[in-house]
Design an enzyme around this catalytic site. Structure first.
Site, PDB file in Angstrom:
ATOM      1  N   ASP A 114      12.018  26.737 -29.577  1.00 44.91           N
ATOM      2  CA  ASP A 114      12.811  25.637 -30.140  1.00 44.91           C
ATOM      3  C   ASP A 114      14.302  25.923 -30.227  1.00 44.91           C
ATOM      4  O   ASP A 114      15.066  25.066 -30.634  1.00 44.91           O
ATOM      5  CB  ASP A 114      12.302  25.297 -31.543  1.00 44.91           C
ATOM      6  CG  ASP A 114      12.756  26.313 -32.580  1.00 44.91           C
ATOM      7  OD1 ASP A 114      12.804  27.510 -32.247  1.00 44.91           O
ATOM      8  OD2 ASP A 114      13.071  25.901 -33.711  1.00 44.91           O
TER       9      ASP A 114
ATOM     10  N   CYS B  28       3.500   1.616   2.736  1.00 44.00           N
ATOM     11  CA  CYS B  28       4.783   0.934   2.503  1.00 44.00           C
ATOM     12  C   CYS B  28       5.735   1.872   1.761  1.00 44.00           C
ATOM     13  O   CYS B  28       6.901   2.024   2.136  1.00 44.00           O
ATOM     14  CB  CYS B  28       4.576  -0.332   1.674  1.00 44.00           C
ATOM     15  SG  CYS B  28       3.599  -1.616   2.456  1.00 44.00           S
TER      16      CYS B  28
ATOM     17  N   ASP C 235       7.363  31.597 -29.183  1.00 37.59           N
ATOM     18  CA  ASP C 235       8.437  32.200 -29.956  1.00 37.59           C
ATOM     19  C   ASP C 235       7.996  32.171 -31.417  1.00 37.59           C
ATOM     20  O   ASP C 235       7.257  31.272 -31.819  1.00 37.59           O
ATOM     21  CB  ASP C 235       9.728  31.386 -29.770  1.00 37.59           C
ATOM     22  CG  ASP C 235      10.843  31.912 -30.633  1.00 37.59           C
ATOM     23  OD1 ASP C 235      11.151  33.109 -30.532  1.00 37.59           O
ATOM     24  OD2 ASP C 235      11.395  31.121 -31.423  1.00 37.59           O
TER      25      ASP C 235
ATOM     26  N   CYS D 259       0.835  -1.202   0.000  1.00 34.25           N
ATOM     27  CA  CYS D 259       0.000   0.000   0.000  1.00 34.25           C
ATOM     28  C   CYS D 259       0.865   1.245   0.000  1.00 34.25           C
ATOM     29  O   CYS D 259       2.093   1.167   0.031  1.00 34.25           O
ATOM     30  CB  CYS D 259      -0.932   0.013   1.216  1.00 34.25           C
ATOM     31  SG  CYS D 259      -0.045   0.192   2.780  1.00 34.25           S
TER      32      CYS D 259
ATOM     33  N   ASP E 298      15.911  30.376 -26.703  1.00 35.74           N
ATOM     34  CA  ASP E 298      14.644  30.213 -25.979  1.00 35.74           C
ATOM     35  C   ASP E 298      14.840  29.517 -24.634  1.00 35.74           C
ATOM     36  O   ASP E 298      13.934  29.528 -23.798  1.00 35.74           O
ATOM     37  CB  ASP E 298      13.656  29.375 -26.804  1.00 35.74           C
ATOM     38  CG  ASP E 298      13.268  30.060 -28.105  1.00 35.74           C
ATOM     39  OD1 ASP E 298      13.141  31.296 -28.093  1.00 35.74           O
ATOM     40  OD2 ASP E 298      13.106  29.361 -29.122  1.00 35.74           O
TER      41      ASP E 298
END
Length: 728
Positions: free
Chosen positions: A617, A19, A418, A16, A621
């Protein structure tokens, strides 16, 4: 500054969330371990540690000493864990059948056989194998927890069934005609095992995404060595090897095509259904499927460096991570078991001592409280949804780095795109050449000569134009790039300046009103215009336009429907920026922004209490991606941008931004539903089990409580699995 290492550990024997919480506490107390995240659902621990202080093997020993099985996860462990899960399900099935064989007759005898002298002995004989064979794992777990001065679900089951069993033994010895509860203990254990069996089956389906990704990788590769083609294992391919790919074969590793051409099905990596044409110089990705042609490529990334390996690693770490909302469940789980035991004792005392009820009635109520309050559902609520959500994302070419990003993305209310390479394709082309002094050919020759040393997309467009015009370029001396403005250099003894108006002013080059008007006219068409100057004299203008992605406009519309404010950020001047933004439906534009200023604009929106996502990208950036609440990197972008992004889009499709945000909202919705169901189950179940509503005819027999407890976990996992069918 030391870099912490990470290790994944396979943890066996957790029952569970308690644990997982106990193991986490044990690990975090050890010197040298900076963080530990033990995931009950995936049965894995992700541990960050200082290699100079503690070893991987020592970390495994810590888990073992806490009373659980543990081993390091290696490259082959995925298949091993898959087999282990099957073995565990088969073991649970056998244990369930064994327990049912004894528990059902015990239940039938208890219900329908009244006056039989040996009834008590028969029930004892039937219940004992279930109690000590079926219930062995619960006793083992409870004992391990006790040694570590803590408690888990095993504690609840072991205490609840033991009270019922040993009380019945005592009654059988001292008063053979008294009320016995052997069948209660036996049926409870059988029901809990049944719940565990269903849960194991359901949990296995939550992590199918990882299994499917692993299965994508081919096992063999054809390579050319010493002038001949040989077939070797994929693991033996080295960077630099020339790999041969035939029609219908999977591409074994990442690389660049050196001869031939084909179309490649990249859907297993990007989610894109249409095959992509590939030619010499194009990048190919390992595990994608070659369709019709054949080609040779040079291996660039092998083993753990391939795109597929990195995707698998990222998805694994995401599935093993915690969302902030899980801290709420963890806090409850940490005090839940001791609190339940106290409530159980209080229930017994209230009924027996205060209300004067029969001892047997008080005992049954106390056992019912212990049994119904198992925290399994609470522990499964968050991780199962994260596993399914991140897995679904990976299958659609959307990689979500961790649970925290997933949760934050669900609350985004502003997004910055961007322009270059994101809203546009990043493939600018020269559209206009305005001559003031010299021919088109001369203007392009000078401009391309100086721009060939620059990596800026606009520079590449001018160089490409020179190749199309078959122009031979000149040597350049004293080249200098002025970030966000342009370039300078010497061409055949002439001092050449190429860039925007700001660069001209900086170099005291006069720009006439006629030039300004011409530039404005071009920029109103969405074209970026650069000025070419020889010394202090302007000799021409070059207009460049980038191609807008086909999906940009559609994505912006969808984001607005989600109630998200959309912004565009660019280094372009106001007219050009606004013209492009208008074409895609964006009203909010940040223009003339230098690369180092982008993160500042993200902060500006954050100061307005907006939760901001940044989509980009490029290297420039990366700071903005890192600053944003959620950085979304285009998969075609630079490694730096991808590393800075919290979400990576494998396709260059802005609709995937929308899908990522929808997926995060859907996943968080499931988590909240799961937490609600598991909490309301306990909030209502414990008082009913304790007999609070006994006066209204509501009372839970421990066997019914056990069945309800088992089904609560299954319902939470099943609810998470519904995410697989959610359309994003």
């Amino acid at each position: 500054m030391k870099k912490n290492h990470k290790v994944h550990v396979l943890v066996k024997g957790m029952h569970c969330a308690s644990c997982a919480a106990n193991i986490t506490k044990k690990l975090e107390k050890i010197k040298g371990i900076t963080s530990a995240n033990v995931n009950f659902s995936t049965e894995k621990a992700l541990v960050e540690f200082d290699n100079d202080i503690i070893s991987k093997e020592k970390i495994v020993d810590v888990v073992k000493k806490a009373g659980y099985g543990a081993e390091l996860i290696t490259d082959t462990a995925h298949e091993y864990q898959k087999i282990e899960k099957k073995v565990e399900v088969a073991r649970m099935e056998k244990l369930l059948i064994f327990s049912v064989i004894f528990a059902v007759p015990a239940l039938l005898i208890s219900m329908f056989v009244m006056d039989w002298a040996y009834k008590g002995i028969a029930l004892l004989i039937l219940a004992t194998p279930v109690q000590f064979v079926g219930g062995y794992s619960f006793y083992k777990g409870a004992w391990a927890a006790l040694k570590n001065k803590t408690s888990t679900m095993d504690t609840l089951i072991a205490v609840g069934t033991s009270v019922a069993f040993f009380y019945s033994v005592f009654v059988l010895i001292t008063n053979p005609t008294g009320e016995l509860y052997f069948e209660v203990a036996a049926v409870l254990i059988a029901l809990v095992i049944f719940g565990k069996y269903l849960e194991a089956n359901a949990k296995g389906r939550t992590s199918e995404a990882i299994s499917k990704l692993i299965q994508l990788s081919p096992k063999k590769a054809h390579i050319i060595r010493k002038g001949r083609e040989i077939t070797i294992a994929v693991d033996d391919v080295r960077a630099g090897d020339i790999v041969v790919v035939k029609p219908g074969e999977k591409i074994p590793v990442d690389g660049i095509i050196v001869s031939g051409n084909s179309s490649v099905d990249e859907s297993m990596i990007t989610g894109e259904s249409m095959p992509v044409d590939k030619k010499v110089g194009d990048i190919v990705t390992g595990a994608t499927l070659n369709k019709f042609g054949s080609f040779n490529f040079r291996a660039t990334k092998v083993g753990a460096d391939t795109t597929l390996s990195k995707i698998i690693k990222m998805v694994e770490e995401a599935q093993g991570s915690k969302a902030p909302i899980q801290r709420f469940a963890d806090r409850i789980s940490s005090v839940f078991v001791p609190a339940v035991i106290l409530i159980s004792i209080a229930t017994f005392a209230a009924w027996y001592f205060a209300a004067g009820a029969l001892f047997s009635f008080a005992l049954v109520a106390a056992v019912a409280v212990v049994v119904i309050a198992c925290p399994c559902a609470l522990g499964l609520a968050t991780p199962t949804a994260i596993i399914v959500g991140t897995g679904k994302g990976a299958q659609n070419g959307i990689l979500i780095r961790n649970g925290e990003i997933l949760e934050t993305a669900s609350r985004i209310n502003a997004i910055i795109f961007d322009k270059t390479g994101t809203i546009t394709k990043g493939e600018p082309n020269v559209t206009d050449i305005i001559e003031y002094d010299g021919s088109e050919k001369e203007i392009i020759q000078v401009a391309a000569s100086i721009e060939k040393k620059s990596e800026h997309p606009l520079a590449q467009a001018i160089v490409k134009k020179s190749k199309e015009m078959n122009i031979q370029l000149k040597n350049v001396a004293d080249f200098a790039a002025v970030s966000g403005h342009g370039v300078r250099g010497g061409v055949q003894g002439k001092k050449i300046t190429l860039g925007n108006v700001a660069l001209m002013k900086k170099n005291k080059i006069p720009v006439s009103s006629a030039v300004i008007r011409e530039m404005q006219s071009l920029e109103e068409e969405g074209k970026t215009t650069v000025i070419l100057a020889d010394g202090k004299k302007i000799i021409g203008l070059i207009a460049i336009a980038d191609i807008i992605r086909e999906t940009s406009t559609d994505a912006v519309k969808k984001l607005k429907k989600l109630g998200i404010d959309v912004y565009m950020i660019t280094g372009d001047n106001e007219r050009t920026a606004k013209a492009i933004a208008k074409n895609v439906g964006i009203q909010n534009v940040f223009f003339k922004v230098l690369p180092e200023q982008k993160a500042g604009y993200v902060k500006k929106l954050q100061r307005k209490n907006l939760r901001v996502a940044m989509v980009g990208d490029g290297i420039n950036d990366a700071p903005a991606l890192a600053q944003a609440d959620v950085g979304i990197a285009m998969g075609s972008g630079t490694d730096v941008a991808v590393e800075a992004g919290g979400i990576i889009l494998m396709k260059n499709d802005l609709n995937d931004v929308v899908k990522a945000l929808r997926l995060s909202k859907a996943t968080m919705g499931k988590i909240k539903q799961n937490l609600f169901f598991s909490l309301i189950y306990n909030v209502l179940g414990i008082p009913i089990a304790a007999g609070v509503f006994y006066g209204f005819g509501l009372f839970l027999n421990p066997m019914i409580a056990g069945g309800a407890m088992a089904m609560s976990s299954v319902s939470v996992v099943s609810n998470s699995l519904l995410l697989k069918m959610k359309k994003i």
